[in-house]
Design a protein around this motif. Structure first.
Motif, PDB file in Angstrom:
ATOM      1  N   ARG A 157      -5.188  47.892  25.285  1.00 32.35           N
ATOM      2  CA  ARG A 157      -4.491  49.068  24.698  1.00 32.35           C
ATOM      3  C   ARG A 157      -5.258  49.809  23.733  1.00 32.35           C
ATOM      4  NH1 ARG A 157       1.661  48.187  22.119  1.00 32.35           N
ATOM      5  NH2 ARG A 157       1.835  47.749  24.633  1.00 32.35           N
ATOM      6  N   PHE A 158      -5.964  48.974  22.756  1.00 34.15           N
ATOM      7  CA  PHE A 158      -6.671  49.679  21.921  1.00 34.15           C
ATOM      8  C   PHE A 158      -8.569  49.635  22.250  1.00 34.15           C
ATOM      9  CE2 PHE A 158      -3.039  48.116  19.556  1.00 34.15           C
ATOM     10  CZ  PHE A 158      -2.644  49.459  18.804  1.00 34.15           C
ATOM     11  N   ARG A 159      -8.506  49.893  23.488  1.00 30.33           N
ATOM     12  CA  ARG A 159     -10.069  50.202  23.996  1.00 30.33           C
ATOM     13  C   ARG A 159     -10.852  51.153  23.375  1.00 30.33           C
ATOM     14  NH1 ARG A 159     -11.822  46.877  27.654  1.00 30.33           N
ATOM     15  NH2 ARG A 159      -9.553  46.553  28.564  1.00 30.33           N
ATOM     16  N   PRO A 160     -10.210  52.165  23.318  1.00 29.51           N
ATOM     17  CA  PRO A 160     -10.711  53.493  22.601  1.00 29.51           C
ATOM     18  C   PRO A 160     -11.231  53.163  21.059  1.00 29.51           C
ATOM     19  CG  PRO A 160      -8.854  54.356  23.800  1.00 29.51           C
ATOM     20  CD  PRO A 160      -8.760  52.750  23.776  1.00 29.51           C
ATOM     21  N   ALA A 161     -10.534  52.071  20.424  1.00 30.87           N
ATOM     22  CA  ALA A 161     -10.733  52.035  19.192  1.00 30.87           C
ATOM     23  C   ALA A 161     -11.792  50.994  18.644  1.00 30.87           C
ATOM     24  CB  ALA A 161      -9.489  51.511  18.479  1.00 30.87           C
ATOM     25  N   ARG A 162     -12.177  50.609  19.710  1.00 29.90           N
ATOM     26  CA  ARG A 162     -13.293  49.466  19.778  1.00 29.90           C
ATOM     27  C   ARG A 162     -14.664  49.904  19.224  1.00 29.90           C
ATOM     28  NH1 ARG A 162     -15.820  44.853  24.066  1.00 29.90           N
ATOM     29  NH2 ARG A 162     -17.256  43.909  22.542  1.00 29.90           N
ATOM     30  N   ARG A 163     -15.224  49.438  18.060  1.00 32.01           N
ATOM     31  CA  ARG A 163     -16.582  49.831  17.731  1.00 32.01           C
ATOM     32  C   ARG A 163     -17.551  48.765  18.316  1.00 32.01           C
ATOM     33  NH1 ARG A 163     -13.192  53.012  16.543  1.00 32.01           N
ATOM     34  NH2 ARG A 163     -12.795  53.905  14.609  1.00 32.01           N
ATOM     35  N   ARG A 164     -18.960  49.348  18.480  1.00 32.30           N
ATOM     36  CA  ARG A 164     -19.901  48.633  19.088  1.00 32.30           C
ATOM     37  C   ARG A 164     -20.362  47.676  17.925  1.00 32.30           C
ATOM     38  NH1 ARG A 164     -21.573  49.927  24.071  1.00 32.30           N
ATOM     39  NH2 ARG A 164     -21.082  51.907  24.864  1.00 32.30           N
ATOM     40  N   GLU A 165     -20.811  46.638  18.339  1.00 30.08           N
ATOM     41  CA  GLU A 165     -21.275  45.628  17.273  1.00 30.08           C
ATOM     42  C   GLU A 165     -22.207  46.080  16.342  1.00 30.08           C
ATOM     43  OE1 GLU A 165     -22.536  40.913  17.340  1.00 30.08           O
ATOM     44  OE2 GLU A 165     -22.321  41.808  19.250  1.00 30.08           O
ATOM     45  N   ALA A 175     -11.383  54.259   9.558  1.00 27.99           N
ATOM     46  CA  ALA A 175      -9.682  54.426   9.473  1.00 27.99           C
ATOM     47  C   ALA A 175      -9.228  53.708  10.915  1.00 27.99           C
ATOM     48  CB  ALA A 175      -9.501  55.871   9.641  1.00 27.99           C
ATOM     49  N   PRO A 176      -8.112  52.848  10.641  1.00 31.18           N
ATOM     50  CA  PRO A 176      -7.759  52.285  11.694  1.00 31.18           C
ATOM     51  C   PRO A 176      -6.852  53.235  12.651  1.00 31.18           C
ATOM     52  CG  PRO A 176      -6.363  51.882   9.805  1.00 31.18           C
ATOM     53  CD  PRO A 176      -7.563  52.529   9.335  1.00 31.18           C
ATOM     54  N   PRO A 177      -6.596  52.868  13.812  1.00 28.10           N
ATOM     55  CA  PRO A 177      -6.896  51.513  14.738  1.00 28.10           C
ATOM     56  C   PRO A 177      -8.768  51.669  14.614  1.00 28.10           C
ATOM     57  CG  PRO A 177      -6.210  53.031  16.053  1.00 28.10           C
ATOM     58  CD  PRO A 177      -5.997  53.701  14.977  1.00 28.10           C
ATOM     59  N   ALA A 178      -9.064  50.444  14.398  1.00 22.68           N
ATOM     60  CA  ALA A 178     -10.607  50.270  14.350  1.00 22.68           C
ATOM     61  C   ALA A 178     -10.987  48.621  14.662  1.00 22.68           C
ATOM     62  CB  ALA A 178     -11.390  50.925  13.564  1.00 22.68           C
ATOM     63  N   TRP A 179     -11.423  48.111  15.804  1.00 20.83           N
ATOM     64  CA  TRP A 179     -11.826  46.832  15.647  1.00 20.83           C
ATOM     65  C   TRP A 179     -13.293  46.738  16.311  1.00 20.83           C
ATOM     66  CZ3 TRP A 179     -12.218  44.025  20.675  1.00 20.83           C
ATOM     67  CH2 TRP A 179     -11.733  44.698  21.679  1.00 20.83           C
ATOM     68  N   CYS A 180     -13.938  45.413  15.986  1.00 16.99           N
ATOM     69  CA  CYS A 180     -15.009  45.103  16.439  1.00 16.99           C
ATOM     70  C   CYS A 180     -15.273  43.723  16.861  1.00 16.99           C
ATOM     71  CB  CYS A 180     -16.270  45.716  15.457  1.00 16.99           C
ATOM     72  SG  CYS A 180     -17.973  45.390  15.827  1.00 16.99           S
TER      73      CYS A 180
END
Length: 202
Positions: A157-165, A175-180
């Protein structure tokens, strides 16, 4: 009534990672991933939120005072604070805890930390999508958990919010959504294994 002197201290502008769980018991794996998170996400401190209990687990954990004492014995780093803040706030679910922390610490930047195994079942958490939309999420790879985490409903669901390592060091400022999802040197320590060996009695 909530007394501020019973809550963890935070300076304005601090970057604080929140690692929640039952810590039943805490072990060197918790310390290991905390130190990696401090380094990789460029955090000032981490709070271990020792929960009253896990709503997703049918069996309750050991007594809170005992788990807190064990966690403090393990958390041998001045940048780690062990706290029973959820008990003091009267919250049971992470989303409710975060709402309270945002209100009580408006000048603090928080990042939610979890193991990859938790991301795999994150969609079962209460208001999990609200969590993703309101706080950056740092995911630490665990043995055998990376593939399940990447294939999880939350990751999809939150694939576009994924940050590269390589962007992990600015995640707490995003700013959320953001995940790594970060890969760290592995440890196979687990609370489940410790209890299974009989080294920790509830």
């Amino acid at each position: 009534m909530i007394f501020r002197h019973h809550l963890p201290k935070a300076r304005p502008g601090e970057l604080i990672g929140l690692l929640g769980g039952s810590f039943d018991p805490a072990h060197h794996g918790h310390l290991h991933i905390s130190r990696e998170a401090l380094k990789r996400f460029r955090l000032d401190r981490i709070w271990w939120l020792v929960s009253p209990g896990n709503p997703l687990k049918p069996e309750g954990p050991a007594a809170l005072d005992r788990r807190l004492a064990a966690a403090r014995a393990v958390a041998r780093d001045p940048r780690i604070t062990v706290t029973d803040v959820e008990t003091r706030l009267g919250t049971r679910y992470t989303a409710a805890t975060l709402e309270q922390l945002f209100r009580l610490y408006p000048q603090t930047r928080f990042i939610w930390l979890m193991g990859a195994d938790n991301l795999a079942q994150f969609h079962r958490w209460d208001r999990w999508d609200w969590i993703m939309r309101h706080i950056p999420v740092g995911v630490i790879a665990r043995p055998d958990g990376r593939l399940a985490a990447r294939m999880s409903p939350a990751a999809a669901r939150f694939r576009p919010a994924r940050r590269r390592e390589p962007a992990a060091e600015i995640l707490a400022l995003s700013a959320p959504p953001a995940w790594c999802l970060i890969n760290v040197p592995m440890t196979d320590a687990s609370s489940t294994a410790i209890r299974a060996r009989g080294d920790w009695k509830r």
